[in-house]
Write an enzyme that holds these catalytic residues in place. Structure first.
Site, short mmCIF file in Angstrom:
data_model
loop_
_atom_site.label_atom_id
_atom_site.label_comp_id
_atom_site.label_asym_id
_atom_site.label_seq_id
_atom_site.Cartn_x
_atom_site.Cartn_y
_atom_site.Cartn_z
N LYS A 1 14.24 -13.99 -10.17
CA LYS A 1 13.80 -12.97 -11.15
C LYS A 1 12.85 -13.60 -12.15
CE LYS A 1 14.55 -10.04 -9.60
NZ LYS A 1 15.30 -9.60 -8.46
N CYS B 1 0.84 -1.19 0.00
CA CYS B 1 0.00 0.00 0.00
C CYS B 1 0.88 1.25 0.00
CB CYS B 1 -0.94 0.09 1.18
SG CYS B 1 -2.10 -1.26 1.29
N GLU C 1 9.43 -14.32 -10.59
CA GLU C 1 8.69 -13.09 -10.26
C GLU C 1 7.99 -12.47 -11.45
OE1 GLU C 1 12.04 -10.84 -8.44
OE2 GLU C 1 10.44 -10.02 -7.19
N TRP D 1 -2.44 -2.85 -1.72
CA TRP D 1 -2.03 -4.25 -1.85
C TRP D 1 -2.81 -4.95 -0.75
CZ3 TRP D 1 0.36 -8.07 1.10
CH2 TRP D 1 0.89 -9.15 0.39
N GLU E 1 19.30 -15.99 -7.54
CA GLU E 1 18.71 -14.72 -7.93
C GLU E 1 18.14 -14.80 -9.36
OE1 GLU E 1 17.72 -12.21 -6.52
OE2 GLU E 1 17.67 -10.60 -7.99
N ARG F 1 4.05 -0.09 -4.90
CA ARG F 1 3.73 -0.57 -3.55
C ARG F 1 2.45 -1.40 -3.51
NH1 ARG F 1 6.69 2.04 0.27
NH2 ARG F 1 5.21 1.36 1.84
N ASN G 1 -1.73 2.60 5.55
CA ASN G 1 -0.84 1.52 5.13
C ASN G 1 -0.37 0.81 6.39
OD1 ASN G 1 1.22 -0.09 4.02
ND2 ASN G 1 2.71 1.57 4.20
N GLY G 2 -0.58 -0.51 6.45
CA GLY G 2 -0.15 -1.27 7.63
C GLY G 2 -1.24 -2.25 8.02
N LYS H 1 6.49 -4.02 -3.86
CA LYS H 1 7.92 -3.81 -3.66
C LYS H 1 8.33 -3.75 -2.20
CE LYS H 1 11.82 -1.61 -5.65
NZ LYS H 1 12.32 -2.89 -6.20
N HIS I 1 21.83 -35.13 -6.41
CA HIS I 1 21.30 -35.66 -5.16
C HIS I 1 19.77 -35.64 -5.13
CE1 HIS I 1 25.31 -36.02 -3.57
NE2 HIS I 1 25.55 -34.78 -3.97
C1 F6R Z 1 12.77 -9.43 -5.55
C2 F6R Z 1 12.50 -8.48 -4.51
C3 F6R Z 1 12.17 -8.99 -3.15
C4 F6R Z 1 12.88 -8.15 -2.09
C5 F6R Z 1 12.46 -8.57 -0.68
C6 F6R Z 1 13.22 -7.79 0.38
O1 F6R Z 1 13.01 -8.82 -6.77
O2 F6R Z 1 12.55 -7.31 -4.73
O3 F6R Z 1 12.49 -10.34 -3.02
O4 F6R Z 1 14.26 -8.32 -2.26
O5 F6R Z 1 11.10 -8.36 -0.52
O6 F6R Z 1 12.99 -6.43 0.25
P1 F6R Z 1 13.99 -5.37 0.85
O7 F6R Z 1 15.29 -5.53 0.15
O8 F6R Z 1 13.35 -4.06 0.58
O9 F6R Z 1 14.11 -5.67 2.31
#
Ligand code: F6R
Length: 605
Positions: free
Chosen positions: A475, A2, A478, A75, A471, A28, A101-102, A600, A494
């Site tokens: 990606k 949010c 996601e 969100w 990673e 967000r 937000n929260g 995010k 394994h």
């Molecule tokens: C993936 C991504 C998430 C964040 C995770 C931690 O692309 O962005 O996996 O890395 O939610 O977020 P931060 O780094 O803001 O603590």
């Protein structure tokens, strides 16, 4: 999760400003959107589920009148994303509007009480409780500010709240607890927002309120008070981000722009070298490192384990923030706990800090200035990557890696100056390696087009490059919704080898060996593991800096500069993986900037 915004001006219409601001916070949440303004002594409210542009098209959000208002992107946590559950929420006689937000943890008991007192709830959200509580206190004779203060005294949980009332048309009030809130001081009005990019177009002068400090603003003044009503003297900070940094700058998506910014980001992060050296000088004796992070930041932290153990021979743990509480007994005053977070607001990481802070030394590696995590730890390294808008982290991941390398290098400086000098000069070449490989972007597009329809990917790597394999898989999951797994190359036999066949794509990360490196050279073993998957029919894409890379017999090869050996590989190999996910997402006709179900900034546990 949010995003909230508020604006109060003298003559300027609030709705276009709020709409523009909320668009900057769409990363967000994008389940629903809404704006409330004060217009002709009435609350004007427009909201609905859907992405901002869709809702704006339907409701003409920028046509709302009035110079004060609040806005929200959602969100969903409590209540399905629909019109009724969208914010802003209003009280029963439509005199007050709030955005939140929260999570209000005790909303159910508060709601029961309010219902018994005659309040009618329209939505299924926890947030609606807030507006009725404010109303209740105003009905008891309190003014708007004090009604907010009494409300937050009753609630448990995390919140950033913005509120307006037709009885106080020249006042916008806000308050936070464990959810982000920043105040922007403009020439033509003042702002609240969950994050700075929302109002960067208008101002880079900001105040970061602490938890439970009440923000009261009118068009030309901002006052911040504690819960006893005392006025606080707050520092006004100038953010060195500009509006352009939060725009697409001619790229189709923020993600592509942010991938392309990476060579510059490396230089910007390196410009913070002195700050890191300074922090190192204050750390004192350390005999153990414990990294704590989530998601992509966890992969940065895991790379940190390889770097710290190799460069410093220091025992290094890496723990997911959400699992940290189960391991915290091993901390002591000589442990340095390092929290890695792009947003600086991740709830799981914030909770972990609260556990670690009285038991160990604490340091955070964070991108967002003034964010909650930066206020909870002893030392902060800012990654200087600039605002990252795409939900999937790219440039901030690289800036975390650079910061982690620098930290380890400076910690080792006194022991081995030659190593320090050599590593710094190697890292300074990373922008060149990235620029070189970006010239070969077409090769990645070709690979993406060829494999876009497959439904299973493995990413393999050994040693330093293994976290990059994780990673790469994250990606891809996601932003393309393809099932992908990252594995240490040697682990496949394994178990997972059982699912390898011609329908599986295996991306093998095979950096060349470093003759003097601490890493146990892994190239040959990686190639053997690659042969194992090939002989089970998998289609293999190799990413390699081995100088005879062309001779590896696989389906596709992406060549990295042969100077990029194992030690440096995490700082370069991530780029083709980011591009691969980006282009597969494009060829699948998806929006890489706004992956489904994600936001995010994860401010819920
Ligand atoms: C993936 C991504 C998430 C964040 C995770 C931690 O692309 O962005 O996996 O890395 O939610 O977020 P931060 O780094 O803001 O603590």
């Amino acid at each position: 999760m949010c995003g909230i915004v508020g604006y109060i001006g003298q003559n300027e219409k609030a709705s276009p400003i709020l709409l523009d601001a909320i668009k900057k916070l769409e990363y967000r949440g994008y389940d629903s959107v809404g704006i409330a303004t004060i217009n002709n002594e009435k609350i004007e409210l427009k909201k609905d589920s859907g992405k901002i542009n869709e809702v704006d098209k339907e409701l003409q959000l920028k046509d709302m009148e009035g110079c004060v208002g609040v806005a929200h992107v959602r969100w969903a946590t409590h209540g399905y994303p629909n019109k009724i559950n969208s914010h802003p929420h209003t009280n029963n006689n439509n005199k007050i509007a709030i955005v939140h937000n929260g999570i209000i943890e005790n909303h159910e008991e508060l709601k029961k009480e309010l219902i018994s007192e005659g309040y009618v709830f329209k939505s299924e959200t926890d947030s609606e409780t807030l507006v009725h509580l404010i109303d209740k206190f105003i009905n008891k004779g309190l003014n708007f500010q004090n009604a907010m203060i009494e409300t937050v005294k009753l609630i448990k949980g995390s919140y950033a709240i913005g509120a307006i009332s037709i009885n106080y048309p020249n006042e916008l009030i806000a308050i936070r607890n464990e959810s982000p809130l920043v105040v922007g001081l403009g020439d033509n009005g003042n702002f609240i927002a969950s994050d700075v990019p929302a109002f960067l177009k208008h101002t880079n002068k900001v105040i970061f309120p602490e938890d439970n400090e009440l923000v009261i603003m009118n068009s030309d003044n901002v006052t911040i008070k504690d819960l006893n009503g005392n006025i606080l003297d707050k520092k006004v900070e100038t953010i060195d981000w500009n509006e352009e940094m939060a725009q697409k700058g001619g790229y189709d998506h923020f993600m592509l722009k942010e991938i392309n910014e990476q060579s510059v980001v490396v230089s910007d992060t390196l410009s913070g070298k002195k700050d890191i050296e300074n922090i190192v000088s204050k750390l004192g004796n350390i005999n153990k490192i414990c990294f704590v992070a989530c998601g992509t930041s966890y992969h940065g932290a895991l790379t940190g384990k390889y770097v710290f153990e190799s460069f410093l021979n220091i025992s290094t743990d890496v723990i997911y923030s959400s699992e940290f509480k189960y391991f915290s007994n091993v901390l002591d005053e000589n442990t340095l706990t390092i929290f890695v977070s792009q947003s600086g607001e991740t709830a799981d990481t914030l909770s972990a800090i609260k556990i670690a802070k009285n038991r160990s030394k604490t340091l955070a590696i964070v991108n967002v200035l003034g964010s909650s995590i930066t206020r909870e730890v002893e030392h902060v390294i800012y990654t200087k990557a600039g605002p990252e808008i795409a939900v999937a982290a790219t440039k901030t991941y690289l800036s975390q890696l650079i910061s982690i390398y620098l930290l380890a290098i400076y910690l080792s400086k006194n022991r081995n100056n030659e190593f320090y000098e050599n590593m710094i000069s190697q890292i300074e070449k990373v922008p060149t390696y990235i620029n070189e490989l970006m010239l070969n972007e077409d090769k990645i597009k070709e690979i993406a087009r060829k494999y876009k329809s497959y439904s299973a990917f493995f990413f393999l790597g050994r040693g330093f490059i293994y976290p990059t394999a994780l990673e790469g898989a994250l990606k891809l999951k996601e932003i393309t919704y393809i099932h992908a797994e990252g594995y240490p190359s040697g682990e496949l036999k394994h178990g997972p080898l059982a699912i390898i066949d011609e329908n599986v794509i295996v991306v093998v990360l095979a950096p060349s060996e470093n003759p003097e490196s601490f890493s146990i050279n892994s190239y040959k073993d990686t190639i053997n593991n690659m042969e194992e998957v090939k002989s089970r029919g998998a289609q293999v894409i190799a990413i390699t800096s081995y100088e005879n890379g062309e001779r590896i017999n696989v389906n596709d090869i992406f060549q990295i500069d042969n100077q990029v050996d194992e030690l440096l590989s995490p700082l370069v190999y991530l780029v083709p993986l980011q591009l691969l996910s980006y282009y597969i997402s494009i060829y699948k006709d998806l929006d890489p900037d706004k992956p489904r179900n994600l936001a995010k900034c994860v401010t819920v546990k």
